[in-house]
Motif scaffolding. Structure first.
Motif, PDB file in Angstrom:
ATOM      1  N   SER A 150      -6.641 -15.301   4.089  1.00 57.88           N
ATOM      2  CA  SER A 150      -5.362 -15.743   3.542  1.00 57.88           C
ATOM      3  C   SER A 150      -4.694 -14.618   2.764  1.00 57.88           C
ATOM      4  O   SER A 150      -5.362 -13.792   2.140  1.00 57.88           O
TER       5      SER A 150
ATOM      6  N   GLU B 169      -2.675 -16.975   7.170  1.00 56.26           N
ATOM      7  CA  GLU B 169      -2.868 -18.420   6.991  1.00 56.26           C
ATOM      8  C   GLU B 169      -1.730 -19.157   6.278  1.00 56.26           C
ATOM      9  O   GLU B 169      -1.977 -20.132   5.567  1.00 56.26           O
TER      10      GLU B 169
ATOM     11  N   ASP C 187     -15.263 -19.394   8.912  1.00 54.27           N
ATOM     12  CA  ASP C 187     -15.633 -19.420   7.492  1.00 54.27           C
ATOM     13  C   ASP C 187     -16.633 -20.529   7.206  1.00 54.27           C
ATOM     14  O   ASP C 187     -16.429 -21.672   7.611  1.00 54.27           O
TER      15      ASP C 187
ATOM     16  N   HIS D  67     -17.617 -15.893   6.777  1.00 53.31           N
ATOM     17  CA  HIS D  67     -17.418 -15.578   5.360  1.00 53.31           C
ATOM     18  C   HIS D  67     -18.104 -16.642   4.521  1.00 53.31           C
ATOM     19  O   HIS D  67     -17.948 -17.832   4.761  1.00 53.31           O
TER      20      HIS D  67
ATOM     21  N   CYS E  91     -18.866 -17.817   0.489  1.00 46.90           N
ATOM     22  CA  CYS E  91     -18.125 -17.641  -0.754  1.00 46.90           C
ATOM     23  C   CYS E  91     -18.975 -17.458  -1.992  1.00 46.90           C
ATOM     24  O   CYS E  91     -18.568 -17.856  -3.061  1.00 46.90           O
TER      25      CYS E  91
ATOM     26  N   LYS F  25      -5.284 -16.109  -1.239  1.00 40.73           N
ATOM     27  CA  LYS F  25      -4.212 -17.106  -1.353  1.00 40.73           C
ATOM     28  C   LYS F  25      -3.824 -17.435  -2.788  1.00 40.73           C
ATOM     29  O   LYS F  25      -2.692 -17.797  -3.047  1.00 40.73           O
TER      30      LYS F  25
HETATM   31  N1  GLN Z   1     -10.253 -17.647   5.225  1.00 38.10           N
HETATM   32  C1  GLN Z   1     -10.191 -18.332   3.966  1.00 38.10           C
HETATM   33  C2  GLN Z   1      -9.210 -17.591   3.068  1.00 38.10           C
HETATM   34  O1  GLN Z   1      -9.076 -16.417   3.199  1.00 38.10           O
HETATM   35  C3  GLN Z   1     -11.526 -18.352   3.284  1.00 38.10           C
HETATM   36  C4  GLN Z   1     -11.457 -19.048   1.968  1.00 38.10           C
HETATM   37  C5  GLN Z   1     -12.776 -19.330   1.328  1.00 38.10           C
HETATM   38  O2  GLN Z   1     -13.739 -18.649   1.536  1.00 38.10           O
HETATM   39  N2  GLN Z   1     -12.850 -20.319   0.500  1.00 38.10           N
HETATM   40  O3  GLN Z   1      -8.580 -18.184   2.221  1.00 38.10           O
END
Ligand code: GLN
Ligand code: ZN
Length: 774
Positions: free
Chosen positions: A453, A504, A619, A661, A663, A749
């Motif tokens: 994002s 995104e 993700d 990914h 977190c 984001k």
């Molecule tokens: N692809 C999502 C983003 O970039 C991954 C967000 C997350 O890991 N919570 O926002």
């Protein structure tokens, strides 16, 4: 106790949502923080909410003066409230205490949010829920002292209105088990070592509650069911034995209910509580069997958590009733009915969801409906099974209707699942994939990328809101999204990133967006659930077999790819995360539902490949979150969660580079699972643990590509080139060069553009300098 203990109410709930049916508390608290609401106003709105909650609970069938109404309000977090009540407050905020040492609301808010200079309390997940609590900091130097009377004030406030309510407080064992050691604590110190110092403060607190008119108090001890806390289960059970011996012996106190929600108590912890000098024990019977009979129970009430506090299903009321019946054979003094946990994990009221299909609605229960269910079962306990036969039959009817409803079971999806073979879960050998990918992608050493994002600016949120309201046509909305994607691609090219993303902008939320576009999900209008502090999320409801009526992300990814010669990553949310952040059907194992989501994603990946997308990220930030509280359940969980990821990605061509990914930075905990995902590249959080994760990766023998985040996106701070270089060097010093990717540690984001651009510029520059040295 001096007086004989009052009897426990026949029916109760362990807690109620506190955000308000229209998120009144969120609005008020945020307005107060922004300076547009006075403290007295905030207090008044909170008091109004508590008042209407009590009245609502009575209207739904709880009793006015029998302690069946929990006093479970919190401005921010129940763990913070308990820490504040006993004076466990970080030294860095000590100056915010009142002259008499008391910790007021402003001080507590500051500890929760930080003050710019001083970091807030850490936040982490509350057991295996999506609620996040603030981690108390406790060291040998912490001075415990009763420093807040809020709990007692609320009991008194209720009493003035004619109610006798039951205050709910995190218990001493759980408070310490969830705390972390202060920086000042010596190595090897554990907050649990302070139990004996803490207990007198709880004794004092109990006296204050008694004084305010409480006849019962509920002490929440979910730590006793967990096997994933640093202190081991036996230590915690021992601590509980000591704690409740002391609290039970206090002479001036309300009767004590110890609640152990979220999973089953171990036989040991159950025996400890059964023989402790407390008057009632609440156990979670939605996640565990009826425990063994044990002698200590004769004088106690067992409060049976048979109504699920964590999902939104109306569920099997007759089944719940028969569990209650079974419990009556345990030899307890009395049996009461309750929710399995606090209802803070479900939305307030189903009645306002008038957009939901009526048939689906008849299968659901939010907090208010669950209170109603408790009231029904309580009537059964009081007046006999005959008195509730009709209500049980009606609930069973709804359950039958749900079982047979179209969409709940879709023959085509079931057939596809039944035909899966091991081959569907396996890609070609990594070495072979690597050669294919190197040939098609031709990326430089230390490839740079982002997590997906780009900043969700006020503009983007506004155009989404205007589109939702109908002020923008879909065509206009999508034109604006394409404009945004064009800008984001241009920016990344200008910055010199290697693998680009579309940013995104079309997603309100990484799970809800997919839920809105998949079959088998429903979304609510007002189904808000507190996530932490003033933040709430609106989980979707996964009610049926999952299908993908049409491609979801393909046209956005293709549009972005057409704008540039550099590879653009396709971006999907994985099955475990979609499940973790939704309310999931309870009529089949999670594993089966996860595989259905996986199959939908598998089709999406095939379509992305066909559209020319060569890198696809799936993700799974919630992989660690759903890890069960019981160790014995871990292997099965990891098998299906990893399996669903592999099913989603197993059809990808060798030349397609699959990324994932995650977190969080507790890499070591789930390293085997991460390796088993078999993603070509895994990006993880690492910036906050100053690269320790890199050590863990190096130690683990992980061989695939890995991007330990080189800067922390959770703060607006711009990392310097040198800082990023240091982390890159640390990575390349310990890992083969070909493995290392360079990226921020999560999506952008929540960030604004100025710091995003500056940070990424430094990231690219640091990478350039690192490349010069190789
Ligand atoms: N692809 C999502 C983003 O970039 C991954 C967000 C997350 O890991 N919570 O926002
Ligand atoms: Zn992340």
């Amino acid at each position: 106790m001096t007086a004989p203990s009052p009897s426990f109410p026949v029916g109760t709930i362990l807690g109620y949502p506190r955000i308000g049916p229209a998120r009144e508390l969120k609005r008020a608290v945020e307005a107060y923080w922004a300076g547009s609401l006075e403290l007295v106003e905030l207090e008044r709105i909170a008091a109004d909410l508590r008042r209407s909650t009590r009245a609502r609970l009575v209207a739904l069938g709880l009793g006015t003066t029998d302690s069946s109404i929990p006093e479970s309000f919190s401005f921010y977090d129940q763990v913070l409230d308990a820490a504040v009540a006993v004076g466990a407050f970080p030294a860095r905020f000590a100056r915010l205490r009142d002259d008499d040492g008391a910790i007021g609301l402003d001080a507590a808010f500051t500890a929760a949010r930080g003050d710019g200079e001083n970091a807030p309390l850490e936040m982490t997940k509350w057991f295996d829920t999506n609620y996040h609590y603030l981690v108390p900091e406790i060291g040998p130097e912490t001075v415990f002292a009763v420093s807040a009377t809020r709990f007692a004030d609320q009991v008194a406030e209720a009493r003035d209105e004619g109610y006798v309510t039951r205050p709910v407080i995190v218990g001493p064992v759980t408070l310490l088990a969830l705390a972390k050691a202060t920086d000042a604590a010596p190595a090897g110190f554990s907050p649990l070592q302070r139990l004996e110092d803490l207990l007198p403060v709880y004794v004092e607190l109990l006296a204050a509650l008694r004084n305010a008119g409480a006849e019962w108090v509920q002490l929440d001890e979910p730590a006793l069911v967990s096997e994933t806390l640093p202190d081991d289960a036996r230590e915690l059970a021992d601590a509980a034995a000591r704690a409740y011996a002391v609290l039970g012996a206090a002479t001036d106190r309300p009767a004590i209910l110890v609640a152990a929600p979220y999973a089953q108590l171990s036989p040991n912890a159950w025996a400890v509580l059964a023989s402790a000098p407390v008057e009632a024990i609440a156990i979670d019977l939605t996640r565990g069997a009826v425990p063994a009979a044990t002698p200590g129970l004769a004088g106690k009430t067992v409060v049976a958590g048979v109504i699920d506090g964590r999902n939104v299903w109306r569920g099997d009321l007759a089944g719940a009733w028969s569990r209650l019946d079974e419990l009556r054979t345990l030899g307890a003094g009395a049996v009461a009915v309750a929710t399995s946990t606090s209802l803070q994990h479900v939305p307030h009221d189903l009645a306002v969801e008038t957009d939901l299909c009526p048939r689906l609605r008849s299968w659901l229960a939010f907090a208010d409906q669950k209170v109603g269910q408790v009231a029904v079962l309580a009537r059964g306990l009081r007046e006999g099974a005959g008195s509730i036969a009709a209500a049980l039959a009606e609930a069973s009817g709804a359950l039958d209707d749900r079982r047979g409803a179209p969409g709940v079971s879709d023959g085509r999806i079931r057939a596809r699942q039944a035909a899966l073979t091991t081959a569907d879960f396996v890609r070609a050998e990594y070495a072979e994939r690597r050669i294919a990918q190197d040939a098609t992608l031709a990326l430089p050493a230390l490839p740079t990328t982002t997590i997906g994002s780009f900043p969700q600016t006020a503009d983007i949120r506004q155009i989404r809101a205007r589109h939702d309201r109908g002020d923008l046509t879909t065509a206009e909305y999508e034109d604006l999204l394409r404009l945004e994607i064009t800008t984001v691609i241009g920016l990344q090219e200008e910055l010199g990133l290697d693998v680009l993303v579309h940013g995104e902008p079309e997603r309100n939320d990484m799970v809800q967006y997919f839920a809105e576009n998949l079959g088998g999900f429903a979304v609510t209008r007002n189904g808000w659930v507190q996530s932490y502090g003033s933040r709430a999320t609106r989980p979707s409801i996964l009610w049926g077999d999952v299908s993908r009526p049409a491609p979801i992300t393909v046209r956005w990814s293709r549009f972005a790819q057409d704008l540039t010669d550099r590879p653009v990553k396709g971006m999907l949310t994985g099955p475990v995360t979609i499940l973790a952040w939704s309310f999931v059907r309870d009529d089949q194992p999670l594993a089966e539902t996860a595989d259905q989501v996986a199959l939908a994603l598998r089709d999406e990946i095939r379509d992305l490949e066909a559209a020319g997308i060569g890198i696809i990220q799936v993700d799974e930030p919630a992989l660690r979150e759903l890890l069960p509280l019981k160790r014995a359940d871990h292997p099965a969980y990891l098998a299906w969660s990893v399996g669903s990821f592999r099913l989603a990605t197993g059809g990808a061509a060798s030349a397609t580079q699959v990324h994932t990914h995650l977190c969080y930075s507790e890499f070591a905990v789930v390293i085997d699972a991460i390796a088993a995902l078999d993603a070509d590249v895994t990006s993880i959080e690492a910036a906050r643990s100053r690269g320790d994760v890199i050590d863990d990766i190096a130690d683990s023998g992980f061989t695939h590509g890995v991007g330990p985040g080189v800067y922390d996106i959770h703060s607006p701070r711009v990392p310097s080139v040198t800082e990023v270089q240091e982390l890159i060097e640390r990575a390349t010093g310990q890992l083969p060069l070909r493995q290392v990717w360079i990226n921020p540690d999560c999506g952008l984001k929540t960030r604004a553009y100025p710091e995003t651009v500056a940070s990424l510029r430094n990231l690219v520059e640091a990478t350039r300098l690192a490349r010069e040295r190789i």
